[in-house]
Design an enzyme around this catalytic site. Sequence first.
Site, short mmCIF file in Angstrom:
data_model
loop_
_atom_site.label_atom_id
_atom_site.label_comp_id
_atom_site.label_asym_id
_atom_site.label_seq_id
_atom_site.Cartn_x
_atom_site.Cartn_y
_atom_site.Cartn_z
N ILE A 496 0.74 -1.40 -0.06
CA ILE A 496 0.06 -0.02 0.11
C ILE A 496 0.89 1.35 -0.11
O ILE A 496 0.44 2.34 0.50
CB ILE A 496 -0.93 0.05 1.23
CG1 ILE A 496 -0.38 -0.12 2.65
CG2 ILE A 496 -2.01 -1.25 1.13
CD1 ILE A 496 -1.20 -0.09 3.76
N LYS A 727 7.80 -6.15 14.18
CA LYS A 727 6.66 -6.16 15.01
C LYS A 727 5.67 -5.03 14.41
O LYS A 727 4.58 -5.10 14.82
CB LYS A 727 6.77 -5.71 16.43
CG LYS A 727 7.69 -6.66 17.23
CD LYS A 727 7.43 -6.52 18.82
CE LYS A 727 8.29 -5.23 19.12
NZ LYS A 727 8.49 -5.09 20.78
N GLU A 731 1.50 1.82 12.06
CA GLU A 731 0.79 2.82 13.27
C GLU A 731 1.67 3.41 14.21
O GLU A 731 1.33 4.56 14.16
CB GLU A 731 -0.36 1.99 13.79
CG GLU A 731 -0.77 0.65 13.15
CD GLU A 731 -1.64 1.13 11.99
OE1 GLU A 731 -1.24 0.40 10.61
OE2 GLU A 731 -2.59 1.66 11.83
#
Lengths: 773, 773
Positions: A496, A727, A731
């Site tokens: 994306i 991980k 975000e």
Amino acid sequence: MKEHPDAQYYIRGIELPETEVSTDLEPWGETRVVGKPLPRVDGYERVSGTAVYPADLTLPGMLYGAILRCPHPHAMVTAVDVRRAAAMPGVRAALTAFTPLDRATRPHADMIRTQLFDPHCRFQGEAVAAVAAETAYQARDALRAIQVQYEERPFLADERKALEPGAPQVRDSGNQAGETQVYQRGDVARGFAEADVVLDQEYRNECEIHTPMELHGCVARWDGDRLTLWESTQGVYNVQMQVAATLGMPFSLVRVVGHYMGGGFGSKLQTSKYSVVAALLAKTTARPVKLVLTREETLLAVGNRPASNMRLKAGVKRDGTITAMQFWGSGASGSEPAGGVSLLDWPVRDTYTCANVRTELTDLLINAGPARPFRAPGHPQGAWALEQMMDALAEAIGMDPVALRVRNVPTVSQARGNVPYTSTGLRQCLEQGAAAFGWDAVRAEIARQGNRGTVKRGVGVAAGLWVAGGGGPPSTAVVKIFADGSVNLNMGASDIGTGTKTVMAMVVAEELGVAPDAVEIEHADTGSTQFATGSGGSKTVPTESPAVRAAAVDVKRQLLELAAEELKVEVSTLTLRDGKVVSTQDPAVTRSLTELQGLRRRRSLTGVGYRGPNPANKAVTPFAAQFCEVEVDTASGEVRVVRFVAAHDSGRVMNQLTYQNQVFGGITMGIGFGLTEERVLDVDQTGKMANLNWHDYKLPTMLDVPADMTCVPIDPKDTECNATGAKGIGEPATIPTAAAIGNAIYHATGVRVTHTPVDPLRLVAALAERGEG
Amino acid sequence: MKEHPDAQYYIRGIELPETEVSTDLEPWGETRVVGKPLPRVDGYERVSGTAVYPADLTLPGMLYGAILRCPHPHAMVTAVDVRRAAAMPGVRAALTAFTPLDRATRPHADMIRTQLFDPHCRFQGEAVAAVAAETAYQARDALRAIQVQYEERPFLADERKALEPGAPQVRDSGNQAGETQVYQRGDVARGFAEADVVLDQEYRNECEIHTPMELHGCVARWDGDRLTLWESTQGVYNVQMQVAATLGMPFSLVRVVGHYMGGGFGSKLQTSKYSVVAALLAKTTARPVKLVLTREETLLAVGNRPASNMRLKAGVKRDGTITAMQFWGSGASGSEPAGGVSLLDWPVRDTYTCANVRTELTDLLINAGPARPFRAPGHPQGAWALEQMMDALAEAIGMDPVALRVRNVPTVSQARGNVPYTSTGLRQCLEQGAAAFGWDAVRAEIARQGNRGTVKRGVGVAAGLWVAGGGGPPSTAVVKIFADGSVNLNMGASDIGTGTKTVMAMVVAEELGVAPDAVEIEHADTGSTQFATGSGGSKTVPTESPAVRAAAVDVKRQLLELAAEELKVEVSTLTLRDGKVVSTQDPAVTRSLTELQGLRRRRSLTGVGYRGPNPANKAVTPFAAQFCEVEVDTASGEVRVVRFVAAHDSGRVMNQLTYQNQVFGGITMGIGFGLTEERVLDVDQTGKMANLNWHDYKLPTMLDVPADMTCVPIDPKDTECNATGAKGIGEPATIPTAAAIGNAIYHATGVRVTHTPVDPLRLVAALAERGEG
């Protein structure tokens, strides 16, 4: 549209399901490719214009679709007349709930009339009708010629008034979406009683809209009973399952291709009505149909981060022990339940050690466009409250803000019943970030200088964590090696814009000892690639990279077995390096892949890899601490962000360049959230959106972003989280940003502006209130 | 172009390599889907025009390429001047061996100057230069403006004169391609001595040209250093490997896509120069380039079944024992060695039991276009000789032609050292075919009627076998099942018009208990699908179906394991049927795939299958016997084929419809070979081809094909040949056809015309010679 139970595969909650497929992969030791700063494998295509985004696709005989949208925040459609529109030049189809359907669309009559074009329009931008025409201009002209009779209804545009008596009702069931959710651990009353200082503060964030650079859209084509959609989506399988369920088709006959996409930030994780509209227009006209939304439509109808109203009460002892936190949050999903307050309380629940926590979340309905997951749903808002509160608590007890946070770094996930984290780099983020920033020195310097002019300087820190680190199953990848040792990777995940393809090429290159640019990638196509969940939630790399690694390891195993037989040595003594099979014991034992007879004979080897299960009884969580320096012009209310240091523990850094890009992008988005972005609704008069374009809806530009940004990766060497140790960085990069700026503004001005965006008007008002303006 | 050692994966000889991957699949018992007459899964696309063949592809900014070809059969190019052409409107590139190269093409200078545009042109149609222009018309106009200086050389156009003293030399090494190949078993001299009758006859076939309906061509596009070719090819991997090797690229960066193709018949198994030309033109212009040959070019430059000259001497005892056969064959590969006599002697070597056989094959060179594998290379020619000889031997010893053949049906492959066949249905083909045809009755009726008019009636039989039955490794397939039980199949094989996709969907449906139309197929794309050898040689279904079956079985295993756990039963008691897991023991135990939680959780399951090895020390061979009835107009020399019965043992009939279509297509092609098709070279004056178009090169049309064709499938229940039992039908269908017609003409007229095509001129001449005209 009725949601398919399998189509939504994004975290409204926090858990990803387990699967039974385990992959026994040893953690990597020293890596040769992974972790290096590699430019994107598709960089050339993206910058040269040869990358074909869905909006670039032109098919022979293709029509252009357009959707007529309700101009009112709340209205009943009582009649639609398409006769003038249908007679206009080039118009080939007009589809409404009020006009006869043909053989192609009649099987979907119920869905069209009650869902797709539900006459009860509950937000400005709801779909009312659609047309297809030979050109995009003819389609737009035809929309204007459609005559719709609306019965306007009273509207509700401010969720803060949703539960007032006599408020207009968005739905018959009322203005609240489900029960208020309560989370509790310990006893907050006792906790507050133990505190030396208790602070209680309200915070608010205005609604932010994803509005990615690339507009939402798709191209739909039917081949008999098979549908292909080229769609700008974060998850081709999500679209496949939702469209198939809506149209009553087997999944296999809906092919969704999403080779390039230009930003989604969560708004393209789910399926919107336009994809179904395009499919129906294509079916009824027996022509391919391109349907790309306008900028106005992306601002109205395909998602937002709803406004949040938060109150946080927190108690702290003089030694820095946080004794209790109580949090109330509300927000509005839009006109139907859509997780509008999802995860808003997570930062409070899990970022710092605190025995007594209670949170309440109330999701409301208003007459406005739908909430969608938006880069770190709930978290920047929750951090906006929590991290400013931490700043205030630190000040109240006379402790350094960094020190207070370090004092309360957790090693277990309290919100998950105290299961340990696989790694907790939060302390290092805070300490190494502060060191890189020069936290103590710059604070001392500002204190020394006294900050007396009109332009005031301040620094701020904020920390954060992201609920859903480490990805999770299911994911399948296939790696195929050709007879010359070059490689093809097949995976379902979308890239994306974050560099997923590049990272996966590096993972394959790492295992197979080939150059990353000899790894060609086929991805994001439900017809030709393997299953992947949608790319979002910082889980793409942690979810896909173990599957890709497992597939490469499967190929490697087969290669080494072939080689061991040919070289007449034990397979355990062999490995791959630089396009060759080499012995780890005898430098004389070596064979180029191109000379491997077994590979020549087989022509190619195919390896399959599955994403293994997540670690049992552990939490995988990325952590962050960001530091910023601002200059606040107290005369104009303008805030200039001068620099940022972002220290992140997102596990292994798979690619230094794309990791850093993600961090800088997250900061940029956080600046927008904190300082510039706001959906302005005319809440009293019309209920309509007042800033329905990029001139008035202010995304941060290069002028708003500091030239001086530093990324400080913290690698906790997490060998438990999954088979590659990543991980997730997407975000976390944007979670603490706004709060850090808020704290810096306070540091500069002594004024705490609790309401984003902190634009000049709002800041000047706050300064004036404190007599600082 | 230098041939890549791995790029050619077609049988010039007979052996397919073995691999180590074994698949343990039980033979099917009763089947539910396989064997039924299923219409093609892509029928709609093919007939509606939505199927995108390479020539249909239009890319943004695409140019059109064209190749200038040498008009002389033998010439040296001494100068090429492109200045006028390059200055013409729309012309964007001109590429020759004599003009400067740019940065894009310079790395390939040596290949371009010595191979691609070798100035020594040895056949009419050899490539001399190429252009790219904005339109196809501009490109063709530009070709005409290129000024080439040719030094013409003496040419050789008739291979029968190749070894005459003073014959023009095609290559410095002479006019023979390699040594004469000799095969021998037993002692033919002794065999002939034992015979009661020895016949000795010469035969000749004129050169036949593939000229498939769909022209040869491709579209080339570069994305940075990655090349994509959309090509009309029988084998995308062949093209990938050859183009990559020619351009010095990793295989993975050359993506070849061949989703639809409209006929190849062997001419599209290999890679031709035009693909490389298109790639270079696209590289030098930085634009996509479409290059589709003209009909004239397909007749000249991309393959043919060369003319064959054969002599067969055979001895037979009165009891029908064939005591010896001696065969001499020659033909011409064209201007370079290309297997021009490949397998010409195979029918003689292997069709009938005979202890003493000797064959000699001589491959020659002439100044004409290249031989390419053509539907059953060598076999229709060899059968033309052998099967007419069998007819003559039968007549000589007063035995029925069918009876003589049945008398000599082998059970071992004598040409392979007497290894047994996995199945031999030749006897059943002959007997059941004769029964279906009414052989005895119609022969008796014709004998009774006396055949006295101008139009004479006759019947003929011919048998055949195909050298390379049963397919072979390597092949990999991937099957993916979605959460709703619908399925995607991924395979590398091309569907060259034979219905491969349909058969493979049936195989998947058979194993997984789903409907064939819920099986979507991704195929023939080196970027997105698994490895497959080129589709040709009757090996596509036998090669791919076991791999596809193995992949489906792998998915089935995973599904049943998930189900067994959920249903708490033994996995061995479960199977799949009608979209459900069902128990073979307890009808109450059942679960729909859509309710299988494990599948929902995993979202999809991926299975990988490999083609297992061929049976050791066995020969896998399809057999055939065809019967036809003709009416010969002895006044005009016209032959009307009235009916055909084709009895075939090709192992399991995978799909009755496509099997029958293959048989009827093979007969049609055999009628062309026997009666109408002939490359006419002006051997004396110019050496040029005289019938360079479809008006003068006569393919059989509907008017030439009997309305009455019957397919008699013989299923030998071969459980040894491979995991699906299919042996291959494409080639055998065309092998005996011409010979059966030849025998029928003899039966009608008493005149044996040994030279194809048996056109009216040739037949009238033969009749006149015998006083029959």
